[in-house]
Design a protein around this motif. Structure first.
Motif, PDB file in Angstrom:
ATOM      1  N   LEU A   8       0.830  -1.210   0.000  1.00  0.00           N
ATOM      2  CA  LEU A   8       0.000   0.000   0.000  1.00  0.00           C
ATOM      3  C   LEU A   8       0.860   1.254   0.000  1.00  0.00           C
ATOM      4  CD1 LEU A   8      -2.842  -0.769   2.583  1.00  0.00           C
ATOM      5  CD2 LEU A   8      -3.068  -0.561   0.113  1.00  0.00           C
ATOM      6  N   ARG A  10       0.628   5.578   0.671  1.00  0.00           N
ATOM      7  CA  ARG A  10      -0.122   6.480   1.545  1.00  0.00           C
ATOM      8  C   ARG A  10      -1.459   6.885   0.908  1.00  0.00           C
ATOM      9  NH1 ARG A  10       1.485  12.367   3.618  1.00  0.00           N
ATOM     10  NH2 ARG A  10       0.043  12.425   5.358  1.00  0.00           N
ATOM     11  N   GLY A  11      -2.549   6.695   1.639  1.00  0.00           N
ATOM     12  CA  GLY A  11      -3.880   7.061   1.174  1.00  0.00           C
ATOM     13  C   GLY A  11      -4.614   5.939   0.450  1.00  0.00           C
ATOM     14  N   GLU A  12      -3.909   4.873   0.066  1.00  0.00           N
ATOM     15  CA  GLU A  12      -4.562   3.759  -0.627  1.00  0.00           C
ATOM     16  C   GLU A  12      -5.338   2.895   0.361  1.00  0.00           C
ATOM     17  OE1 GLU A  12      -2.119   2.633  -4.621  1.00  0.00           O
ATOM     18  OE2 GLU A  12      -1.444   1.679  -2.772  1.00  0.00           O
ATOM     19  N   LYS A  13      -6.380   2.252  -0.179  1.00  0.00           N
ATOM     20  CA  LYS A  13      -7.224   1.377   0.631  1.00  0.00           C
ATOM     21  C   LYS A  13      -7.247  -0.012   0.032  1.00  0.00           C
ATOM     22  CE  LYS A  13     -10.270   5.079   2.089  1.00  0.00           C
ATOM     23  NZ  LYS A  13     -11.635   5.581   2.130  1.00  0.00           N
ATOM     24  N   LEU A  38     -11.810  -3.432   5.970  1.00  0.00           N
ATOM     25  CA  LEU A  38     -11.218  -2.387   5.141  1.00  0.00           C
ATOM     26  C   LEU A  38      -9.988  -1.817   5.833  1.00  0.00           C
ATOM     27  CD1 LEU A  38     -11.643  -0.642   2.568  1.00  0.00           C
ATOM     28  CD2 LEU A  38     -12.847   0.967   4.035  1.00  0.00           C
ATOM     29  N   GLU A  40      -6.689   1.136   5.398  1.00  0.00           N
ATOM     30  CA  GLU A  40      -6.143   2.302   4.689  1.00  0.00           C
ATOM     31  C   GLU A  40      -4.785   2.639   5.296  1.00  0.00           C
ATOM     32  OE1 GLU A  40      -7.044   7.041   3.850  1.00  0.00           O
ATOM     33  OE2 GLU A  40      -8.365   5.903   5.155  1.00  0.00           O
ATOM     34  N   VAL A  42      -2.403   5.200   6.435  1.00  0.00           N
ATOM     35  CA  VAL A  42      -2.507   6.604   6.842  1.00  0.00           C
ATOM     36  C   VAL A  42      -1.160   7.304   6.753  1.00  0.00           C
ATOM     37  CG1 VAL A  42      -3.118   8.145   8.746  1.00  0.00           C
ATOM     38  CG2 VAL A  42      -4.443   6.060   8.369  1.00  0.00           C
ATOM     39  N   LEU A  53      -1.805   2.333  10.097  1.00  0.00           N
ATOM     40  CA  LEU A  53      -2.987   1.918   9.356  1.00  0.00           C
ATOM     41  C   LEU A  53      -4.274   2.260  10.084  1.00  0.00           C
ATOM     42  CD1 LEU A  53      -1.698  -1.692   8.656  1.00  0.00           C
ATOM     43  CD2 LEU A  53      -1.665   0.188   7.026  1.00  0.00           C
ATOM     44  N   ASN A  54      -5.335   2.415   9.293  1.00  0.00           N
ATOM     45  CA  ASN A  54      -6.688   2.545   9.813  1.00  0.00           C
ATOM     46  C   ASN A  54      -7.432   1.294   9.355  1.00  0.00           C
ATOM     47  OD1 ASN A  54      -9.333   3.087  10.427  1.00  0.00           O
ATOM     48  ND2 ASN A  54      -9.342   5.121   9.496  1.00  0.00           N
ATOM     49  N   GLU A  77     -10.542   4.015  -6.025  1.00  0.00           N
ATOM     50  CA  GLU A  77     -11.633   4.987  -5.842  1.00  0.00           C
ATOM     51  C   GLU A  77     -11.562   6.050  -6.904  1.00  0.00           C
ATOM     52  OE1 GLU A  77     -11.464   6.405  -1.861  1.00  0.00           O
ATOM     53  OE2 GLU A  77     -12.190   4.530  -1.067  1.00  0.00           O
TER      54      GLU A  77
END
Length: 77
Positions: A8, A10-13, A38, A40, A42, A53-54, A77
């Protein structure tokens, strides 16, 4: 190509599709690092380790050596 949390940017989910439970600490599984959740990216710490991560609203820091064992599907997205 199979993607892992370590891929991943940064900002990718992504959506967690598989977790090798033998190599993942139980604490991460208890905090929501499970298939179907899910995730993401961060923030990335200096020298690219650890990853912040989130995961379903929970914020976790995971080392890259652990992140490579968690398979994901990228979400565009």
């Amino acid at each position: 190509m199979q993607y892992t949390l370590a891929h991943l940017k940064r900002g990718e989910k992504g959506l967690i599709i598989d977790v090798s439970s033998e190599l993942i600490p139980l604490k991460l599984l208890e905090m929501g690092c499970l298939p179907g959740n899910l995730v993401e990216l961060v923030q990335v710490a200096p020298f690219s380790d650890p990853l912040y991560l989130n995961i379903n609203g929970s914020h976790l820091a995971i080392r890259k050596e652990t992140a490579i064992h968690i398979l994901i599907d990228l979400i565009n997205e």
